[in-house]
Design an enzyme around this catalytic site. Sequence first.
Site, PDB file in Angstrom:
ATOM      1  N   GLU A   1      -9.257  22.453  -0.895  1.00  0.00           N
ATOM      2  CA  GLU A   1      -9.931  22.958   0.313  1.00  0.00           C
ATOM      3  C   GLU A   1      -9.034  23.949   1.066  1.00  0.00           C
ATOM      4  O   GLU A   1      -9.505  24.939   1.616  1.00  0.00           O
ATOM      5  CB  GLU A   1     -10.320  21.773   1.214  1.00  0.00           C
ATOM      6  CG  GLU A   1     -11.436  20.947   0.585  1.00  0.00           C
ATOM      7  CD  GLU A   1     -11.640  19.608   1.275  1.00  0.00           C
ATOM      8  OE1 GLU A   1     -10.677  18.831   1.387  1.00  0.00           O
ATOM      9  OE2 GLU A   1     -12.776  19.340   1.710  1.00  0.00           O
TER      10      GLU A   1
ATOM     11  N   GLU B   1     -12.466  13.177  -4.296  1.00  0.00           N
ATOM     12  CA  GLU B   1     -12.734  12.234  -3.196  1.00  0.00           C
ATOM     13  C   GLU B   1     -13.675  11.104  -3.569  1.00  0.00           C
ATOM     14  O   GLU B   1     -13.549   9.990  -3.044  1.00  0.00           O
ATOM     15  CB  GLU B   1     -13.305  12.994  -1.979  1.00  0.00           C
ATOM     16  CG  GLU B   1     -12.287  13.825  -1.221  1.00  0.00           C
ATOM     17  CD  GLU B   1     -12.087  15.226  -1.784  1.00  0.00           C
ATOM     18  OE1 GLU B   1     -12.571  15.506  -2.913  1.00  0.00           O
ATOM     19  OE2 GLU B   1     -11.445  16.048  -1.113  1.00  0.00           O
TER      20      GLU B   1
HETATM   21  N1  COA Z   1      -1.690  11.101  -0.682  1.00  0.00           N
HETATM   22  C1  COA Z   1      -0.562  10.358  -0.563  1.00  0.00           C
HETATM   23  N2  COA Z   1       0.368  10.281  -1.503  1.00  0.00           N
HETATM   24  C2  COA Z   1       0.170  10.977  -2.632  1.00  0.00           C
HETATM   25  C3  COA Z   1      -0.967  11.766  -2.832  1.00  0.00           C
HETATM   26  C4  COA Z   1      -1.921  11.798  -1.798  1.00  0.00           C
HETATM   27  N3  COA Z   1      -3.042  12.552  -1.876  1.00  0.00           N
HETATM   28  N4  COA Z   1      -0.890  12.325  -4.060  1.00  0.00           N
HETATM   29  C5  COA Z   1       0.264  11.904  -4.601  1.00  0.00           C
HETATM   30  N5  COA Z   1       0.910  11.079  -3.740  1.00  0.00           N
HETATM   31  C6  COA Z   1       2.201  10.407  -3.925  1.00  0.00           C
HETATM   32  C7  COA Z   1       2.103   9.210  -4.879  1.00  0.00           C
HETATM   33  O1  COA Z   1       1.635   8.074  -4.179  1.00  0.00           O
HETATM   34  C8  COA Z   1       3.537   9.092  -5.329  1.00  0.00           C
HETATM   35  O2  COA Z   1       4.274   8.491  -4.295  1.00  0.00           O
HETATM   36  P1  COA Z   1       5.344   7.308  -4.645  1.00  0.00           P
HETATM   37  O3  COA Z   1       6.340   7.975  -5.566  1.00  0.00           O
HETATM   38  O4  COA Z   1       5.920   6.936  -3.324  1.00  0.00           O
HETATM   39  O5  COA Z   1       4.572   6.247  -5.325  1.00  0.00           O
HETATM   40  C9  COA Z   1       3.994  10.541  -5.409  1.00  0.00           C
HETATM   41  O6  COA Z   1       3.107  11.288  -4.574  1.00  0.00           O
HETATM   42  C10 COA Z   1       3.928  11.124  -6.805  1.00  0.00           C
HETATM   43  O7  COA Z   1       2.612  10.962  -7.290  1.00  0.00           O
HETATM   44  P2  COA Z   1       2.258  10.199  -8.663  1.00  0.00           P
HETATM   45  O8  COA Z   1       0.878   9.662  -8.550  1.00  0.00           O
HETATM   46  O9  COA Z   1       3.343   9.243  -9.008  1.00  0.00           O
HETATM   47  O10 COA Z   1       2.318  11.422  -9.679  1.00  0.00           O
HETATM   48  P3  COA Z   1       1.532  11.554 -11.057  1.00  0.00           P
HETATM   49  O11 COA Z   1       2.102  12.742 -11.736  1.00  0.00           O
HETATM   50  O12 COA Z   1       1.535  10.242 -11.794  1.00  0.00           O
HETATM   51  O13 COA Z   1      -0.002  11.842 -10.654  1.00  0.00           O
HETATM   52  C11 COA Z   1      -1.769  12.935  -9.393  1.00  0.00           C
HETATM   53  C12 COA Z   1      -0.340  13.041  -9.988  1.00  0.00           C
HETATM   54  C13 COA Z   1      -2.000  14.173  -8.556  1.00  0.00           C
HETATM   55  C14 COA Z   1      -2.802  12.866 -10.549  1.00  0.00           C
HETATM   56  C15 COA Z   1      -1.875  11.647  -8.539  1.00  0.00           C
HETATM   57  O14 COA Z   1      -0.773  11.632  -7.623  1.00  0.00           O
HETATM   58  C16 COA Z   1      -3.128  11.563  -7.724  1.00  0.00           C
HETATM   59  O15 COA Z   1      -4.181  11.249  -8.254  1.00  0.00           O
HETATM   60  N6  COA Z   1      -3.055  11.821  -6.380  1.00  0.00           N
HETATM   61  C17 COA Z   1      -4.149  11.691  -5.487  1.00  0.00           C
HETATM   62  C18 COA Z   1      -5.083  12.864  -5.612  1.00  0.00           C
HETATM   63  C19 COA Z   1      -6.268  12.686  -4.697  1.00  0.00           C
HETATM   64  O16 COA Z   1      -7.081  11.803  -4.838  1.00  0.00           O
HETATM   65  N7  COA Z   1      -6.369  13.603  -3.705  1.00  0.00           N
HETATM   66  C20 COA Z   1      -7.454  13.639  -2.796  1.00  0.00           C
HETATM   67  C21 COA Z   1      -7.193  12.830  -1.596  1.00  0.00           C
HETATM   68  S1  COA Z   1      -8.541  12.962  -0.456  1.00  0.00           S
END
Ligand code: COA
Length: 260
Positions: free
Chosen positions: A114, A134
């Site tokens: 966004e 989402e």
């Molecule tokens: N909000 C808060 N924390 C987030 C985040 C988010 N949107 N996206 C990633 N993080 C954090 C993770 O919790 C992790 O924190 P930690 O190390 O303290 O556990 C850190 O960032 C690294 O992310 P991680 O998930 O371990 O990396 P990955 O390479 O395994 O996966 C993604 C990457 C992007 C696929 C995964 O982080 C993800 O699905 N994030 C959320 C995406 C999402 O739903 N966004 C929309 C929100 S409305």
Amino acid sequence: MAYATLVTGTAERVATVTINRPEKLNAINARVKEEMRDCFQALKSDPAVDVVVLTGAGEKAFVAGTDIAELRALDAASGKQFAAGGQALFDQIERLGKPVIAAVNGYALGGGLELALACHIRLASERARFGQPEVNLGIIPGYGGTQRLARAVGVGRAMEMILTGVQIDAQEALRAGLVSRVYPAGELLDRATQMALLIASMGQVAIRMALKAVAVTQETPLGEGLKLEASLFGLCCGTKDFAEGTRAFMEKRKPRFTGS
Ligand code: COA
């Protein structure tokens, strides 16, 4: 100004803003929003800045969404306010009056996509991935995604991305018209900066008028948009930059624009 979650710098009329929470994949929390509001307000009135490049710190993410840890506390009333607040911030970026180029260096998910959509030009690295995940959390995009994604890629494609939450890669984003260029990861920021410098080298009255004229296509019927185009074209014709630009062409030299 020094920020906790942003790194900013300006050189040759181009400001670079880097969202800097790489350990959380640059997820947007309240602090990021507050600092972005301040930062973009300052950029709007900064006479030393003509173009902004926006990117994310680290190699993995542009912005992986709004901070899910903060989302959890929302209820029906505070959720509406939360969305309206994020929308206002992204509107502020879209209406900066100066071009903002998103250099999408990795994940652009949820609020990250966004945010990119609120920028005027989107460039991606080969590693970039785009999605509105989402629905996986039981919500819908709330920072403009349902509106701007549909305008950027068409209703059918936006509907698919928003209803399934499935990510697309940089090449698919290019084909969908979501980004205009894809570069190798190591080149992205340089390329974005070069594009920003090219824009900054133009007459800035014309750049501002062009930004305004193209932006209204999102909300204006063609007839009204064409009237606005004619008015803004006329305004440009009254500028010193127009006199200089046309004179320089006739004299076969580079123009020396003054932004007036
Ligand atoms: N909000 C808060 N924390 C987030 C985040 C988010 N949107 N996206 C990633 N993080 C954090 C993770 O919790 C992790 O924190 P930690 O190390 O303290 O556990 C850190 O960032 C690294 O992310 P991680 O998930 O371990 O990396 P990955 O390479 O395994 O996966 C993604 C990457 C992007 C696929 C995964 O982080 C993800 O699905 N994030 C959320 C995406 C999402 O739903 N966004 C929309 C929100 S409305």
